[in-house]
Motif scaffolding. Structure first.
Motif, mmCIF file in Angstrom:
data_model
loop_
_atom_site.group_PDB
_atom_site.id
_atom_site.type_symbol
_atom_site.label_atom_id
_atom_site.label_comp_id
_atom_site.label_asym_id
_atom_site.label_seq_id
_atom_site.Cartn_x
_atom_site.Cartn_y
_atom_site.Cartn_z
ATOM 1 N N LYS A 78 0.858 -1.183 0.000
ATOM 2 C CA LYS A 78 0.000 0.000 0.000
ATOM 3 C C LYS A 78 0.895 1.234 0.000
ATOM 4 O O LYS A 78 1.742 1.407 0.876
ATOM 5 N N THR A 79 0.722 2.073 -1.000
ATOM 6 C CA THR A 79 1.572 3.248 -1.141
ATOM 7 C C THR A 79 1.171 4.308 -0.121
ATOM 8 O O THR A 79 0.005 4.694 -0.033
ATOM 9 N N ALA A 133 4.962 8.701 -0.720
ATOM 10 C CA ALA A 133 5.643 7.965 -1.795
ATOM 11 C C ALA A 133 5.088 8.396 -3.155
ATOM 12 O O ALA A 133 3.881 8.354 -3.384
ATOM 13 N N SER A 138 6.164 6.991 -6.198
ATOM 14 C CA SER A 138 5.997 5.771 -6.972
ATOM 15 C C SER A 138 6.931 4.714 -6.413
ATOM 16 O O SER A 138 7.817 5.011 -5.617
ATOM 17 N N TRP A 139 6.740 3.469 -6.850
ATOM 18 C CA TRP A 139 7.624 2.397 -6.399
ATOM 19 C C TRP A 139 7.682 1.311 -7.467
ATOM 20 O O TRP A 139 6.814 1.195 -8.317
ATOM 21 N N THR A 155 -4.456 -1.431 -3.292
ATOM 22 C CA THR A 155 -3.125 -1.972 -3.029
ATOM 23 C C THR A 155 -2.605 -2.705 -4.270
ATOM 24 O O THR A 155 -3.356 -2.956 -5.218
ATOM 25 N N ASP A 156 -1.318 -3.028 -4.239
ATOM 26 C CA ASP A 156 -0.713 -3.845 -5.284
ATOM 27 C C ASP A 156 -0.265 -5.162 -4.671
ATOM 28 O O ASP A 156 0.234 -5.190 -3.536
#
Length: 267
Positions: free
Chosen positions: A230-231, A235, A237-238, A253-254
């Motif tokens: 979960k960003t 943040a 980007s990631w 989420t990713d």
């Protein structure tokens, strides 16, 4: 399973932009060796003209060693590809076939044409999907890795093979032959599908490779590991350093598909 995490900077000052690296170290618990259970292997073998000479010789020997080492309850098929893909040995139990006939079919493969790697893998996928549920599935991709027919864009190739893992549980291990193969694409394929990548310089290292491939499927301690990210508000980007399959979920989420860990494996 043990999970350790570490950051390269424990504190970031407010309103100060910088890159940050997070490392997760996963350690699987010990698993007692289990009796040998059936497995499914499909060999997808590059027979293109660039494989002429020692590469096709080593690739044929590799295929023959697979056939010789599988047990009667194991499932096997063989696909070759050049401009197009061809089914040489349909998928089925080794015990249902004449092993000498299978070896003869493998030894008769001759190089020709160009390299439709994606088409060859997709035909191999269609065959190995015929395996009964509950049996581990792995494709062995034997190639010099020079894509020049069919789908050749590395990102598209990687997406197709990754779907084979996330949707059908098919791992792809890559064996690179010759001096000119594309190590980057083969390594990315193996990482994204939780297989292995090998440089096959001579026939001498083939027994070790197949021992790892056959027994690695039987020593899995933790299955289907996934991590949700979960960003945070700070943040921008990631991304992940290697080709771990990533899926955006409806909750914002990713999800990262990390795959399986063998007994006491660290990743």
């Amino acid at each position: 399973m043990k999970i350790k995490q570490s950051l390269d900077f424990p504190t970031i000052h407010a309103n100060q932009e910088r890159n940050l690296h997070l490392v997760l170290k996963l350690t699987a618990p010990f698993r007692e060796p289990s009796p040998r259970e059936p497995i499914a292997l499909t060999v997808v073998l590059d027979r293109s003209g660039s494989m002429n000479g020692r590469p096709i010789h080593h690739a044929r020997k590799a295929c023959e060693q697979v056939i010789q080492n599988l047990r009667k309850d194991d499932h096997f098929s063989l696909v070759t590809f050049d401009n197009a893909a061809d089914l040489i040995i349909p998928h089925g139990r080794i015990g249902d076939s004449n092993r000498q006939e299978l070896l003869q079919r493998a030894s008769n493969i001759q190089p020709r044409g160009c390299t439709n790697l994606t088409g060859g893998w997709m035909l191999g996928r269609d065959e190995i999907k015929k395996t009964p549920d509950g049996i581990p599935r792995r494709i062995l991709l034997l190639t010099d890795g020079l894509l020049n027919r069919g789908i050749t864009e590395p990102t598209q190739v990687l997406d197709i093979l990754t779907q084979g893992f996330t949707q059908d549980g098919i791992r792809t291990s890559c064996l690179g032959f010759g001096d000119r193969y594309n190590e980057e694409i083969l390594s990315d394929i193996a990482n994204a599908t939780h297989g292995n990548f090998y440089d096959v310089a001579t026939e001498d290292n083939l027994p070790e490779i197949f021992n790892k491939e056959l027994h690695g499927l039987l020593e899995i301690s933790v299955q289907n590991i996934r991590a949700k990210v979960k960003t945070g508000k700070g943040a921008a980007s990631w991304l992940t350093i290697d080709a771990i399959p990533r899926q955006a979920l409806d909750d914002g989420t990713d999800q990262l598909s990390i795959g399986d860990l063998q007994s006491e494996e660290e990743r």
